[in-house]
Scaffold this active site. Sequence first.
Site: not given
Ligand code: GLP
Length: 249
Positions: A67, A136, A138, A143
């Site tokens: 992403d 959340n 996702h 989302e």
């Molecule tokens: C962002 C990314 C996601 C990832 C998430 C988790 O939202 N878009 O692809 O899964 O971060 O982040 P963390 O590893 O900091 O919990």
Amino acid sequence: MNITVFDNHEALSQAAAELVIDEIKKKPDLIVCFPTGSTPIRLYEILIEAYQKGKVDFSKVRVRSVDEYVGLSQDHPQSYAFFLSIHLLSCCNFDPKNIELINGAAQDPQAECLRYAQKLKEEGGIDLILDGIGENVHIGFNEPADQLYDHYHLESLSPWTRQVNARFFESIVDVPDQAMSVGVLDLLEAKTFLVLSSGKKKAEVWRRLSTENTLSTRFPASLLKLSQNVHCLIDQESASLMASDKVGK
Ligand code: GLP
């Protein structure tokens, strides 16, 4: 979907690194999508150490995006391209010509998503994708919503996601309100999808995944149950509220 619980973040990062290295040994030019976030940072350190010790060769690996924020160029410090460059890509022998990330700064973001989706299709899809999971629920930037997308697409970020990700920006107003994201079908059709989850703040997600028996676009992570190629590597803290009989399923 299967779930393996590890003692801690270090153990899951070591296991994820071994899996990544094994996949590269099996197919040196595989298409891999590396994630951002806090969770994979230790995995990247381990991969860099393995590269320095000559245990893995990234020279043929083709790197694609999970992403990206809309409006941030690849040299913007908060872009996911920049994150991946400093935490992994520039530290190993990836060949720049094999790295093709989605362009968050494209003039026409919608057209860029379509171009990227078409490109992945022509390349035969994703061999290996890794991702975290949002508090959340996702996945990627898919989302919770009434409908989800199949392939790479534009996503409006929820206030919740913008708030959580604001920690990387000076202020929440700087957090883009749109992102480009891999689609749900891209994730489910990937030959291997490794989901990484660490820490108590994700425990509620795993409690829901292990106790709710419905699949819903309002709960994007629940759709991971549709694929046997999804392997969740989670630590004890993330698993602390799980129904114990679901571990390994
Ligand atoms: C962002 C990314 C996601 C990832 C998430 C988790 O939202 N878009 O692809 O899964 O971060 O982040 P963390 O590893 O900091 O919990």
